[in-house]
Write a protein that holds these residues in place. Structure first.
Motif, short mmCIF file in Angstrom:
data_model
loop_
_atom_site.label_atom_id
_atom_site.label_comp_id
_atom_site.label_asym_id
_atom_site.label_seq_id
_atom_site.Cartn_x
_atom_site.Cartn_y
_atom_site.Cartn_z
N ILE A 149 -6.27 -5.93 6.17
CA ILE A 149 -6.73 -4.63 5.83
C ILE A 149 -7.61 -4.20 6.80
O ILE A 149 -7.46 -2.95 7.02
CB ILE A 149 -7.29 -4.70 4.64
CG1 ILE A 149 -6.38 -4.92 3.32
CG2 ILE A 149 -8.00 -3.38 4.21
CD1 ILE A 149 -6.91 -4.99 1.91
N THR B 184 -4.34 2.10 -3.46
CA THR B 184 -4.37 1.16 -4.31
C THR B 184 -5.60 0.13 -4.17
O THR B 184 -6.25 0.35 -2.99
CB THR B 184 -3.15 0.18 -4.14
OG1 THR B 184 -3.13 -0.85 -5.07
CG2 THR B 184 -3.08 -0.56 -2.66
N ILE C 54 0.90 -1.22 0.01
CA ILE C 54 0.05 -0.04 0.00
C ILE C 54 0.82 1.17 -0.01
O ILE C 54 0.52 2.14 -0.86
CB ILE C 54 -1.12 -0.02 1.14
CG1 ILE C 54 -1.89 -1.17 1.10
CG2 ILE C 54 -1.73 1.29 1.43
CD1 ILE C 54 -2.78 -1.41 2.25
N ILE D 261 -3.32 -5.37 -4.55
CA ILE D 261 -2.80 -5.88 -3.38
C ILE D 261 -2.73 -7.45 -3.23
O ILE D 261 -1.77 -8.35 -2.86
CB ILE D 261 -3.68 -5.25 -1.88
CG1 ILE D 261 -3.64 -3.87 -1.85
CG2 ILE D 261 -2.71 -6.01 -0.70
CD1 ILE D 261 -4.43 -3.28 -0.68
N ILE E 238 -3.53 2.52 7.66
CA ILE E 238 -4.12 2.76 6.47
C ILE E 238 -5.26 3.46 6.77
O ILE E 238 -6.11 3.58 7.63
CB ILE E 238 -4.01 1.52 5.40
CG1 ILE E 238 -5.04 0.55 6.20
CG2 ILE E 238 -2.70 0.93 5.50
CD1 ILE E 238 -5.45 -0.51 5.29
N TYR F 246 -7.14 1.83 -0.83
CA TYR F 246 -6.64 2.02 0.40
C TYR F 246 -5.38 2.82 0.33
O TYR F 246 -4.66 2.63 -0.50
CB TYR F 246 -6.22 0.62 1.07
CG TYR F 246 -7.39 -0.44 1.25
CD1 TYR F 246 -8.46 0.07 2.07
CD2 TYR F 246 -7.72 -1.34 0.26
CE1 TYR F 246 -9.60 -0.93 2.20
CE2 TYR F 246 -8.81 -2.20 0.33
CZ TYR F 246 -9.80 -1.83 1.18
OH TYR F 246 -10.81 -2.78 1.36
N LYS F 247 -4.97 3.59 1.33
CA LYS F 247 -3.74 4.41 1.30
C LYS F 247 -3.09 4.55 2.72
O LYS F 247 -3.90 4.55 3.75
CB LYS F 247 -4.28 5.76 1.03
CG LYS F 247 -3.24 7.00 0.83
CD LYS F 247 -4.22 8.09 0.33
CE LYS F 247 -2.92 9.36 0.38
NZ LYS F 247 -3.57 10.55 -0.10
N LYS F 248 -1.71 4.45 2.52
CA LYS F 248 -1.04 4.66 3.77
C LYS F 248 -1.14 5.85 4.53
O LYS F 248 -1.28 7.16 3.97
CB LYS F 248 0.33 4.43 3.74
CG LYS F 248 1.22 4.15 4.99
CD LYS F 248 2.49 3.75 4.79
CE LYS F 248 3.37 3.75 5.94
NZ LYS F 248 4.72 3.34 5.94
#
Length: 120
Positions: free
Chosen positions: A100, A80, A73, A85, A109, A117-119
């Motif tokens: 997740i 993403t 991620i 993933i 995340i 999903y994004k960090k």
């Protein structure tokens, strides 16, 4: 008086003769065996010298599944999707969804939209 001593010695000799012929152990024989057994037990229970372990190369620590997913991620700063993933990690759906969920719960995340999903 001499007769009493002779009778006692005769009985004593007779008993000794019977014990030896019938192979019956005497008290001395049993005590001797106890001493031998004690010595054997002491030898058995003594600590054996421990061989020195050879120095091995340090073990390589593998990353946890969560850290692998987090790295995937993190490689996508815009965010993403689930399919990317899954393709990058090779984990099955259930495992990946649980990872997740946990990463989102501990706020490592962020869910941008559904399935993206994004960090943090």
């Amino acid at each position: 008086m001499i007769e009493k001593q002779d009778q006692e010695t005769n009985w004593e000799n007779f008993v000794k003769l019977l014990l030896s012929r019938l192979d019956i152990p005497t008290k001395q024989d049993i005590n001797f065996l106890h001493v031998r057994l004690d010595k054997l037990e002491q030898l058995l229970y003594q600590k054996q010298p421990v061989a020195k372990k050879e120095k091995t190369q340090p073990t390589i620590r593998r990353k946890s599944a969560s850290s692998i997913v987090l790295d995937v991620i993190a490689n996508h700063p815009e965010g993403t999707d689930f399919k990317t993933i899954k393709a990058a990690t090779g984990f099955d759906d259930k495992k990946l969804r649980n990872i997740i969920f946990r990463l989102d719960k501990i706020e490592r995340i962020k869910r941008v939209t559904r399935g993206i999903y994004k960090k943090v």
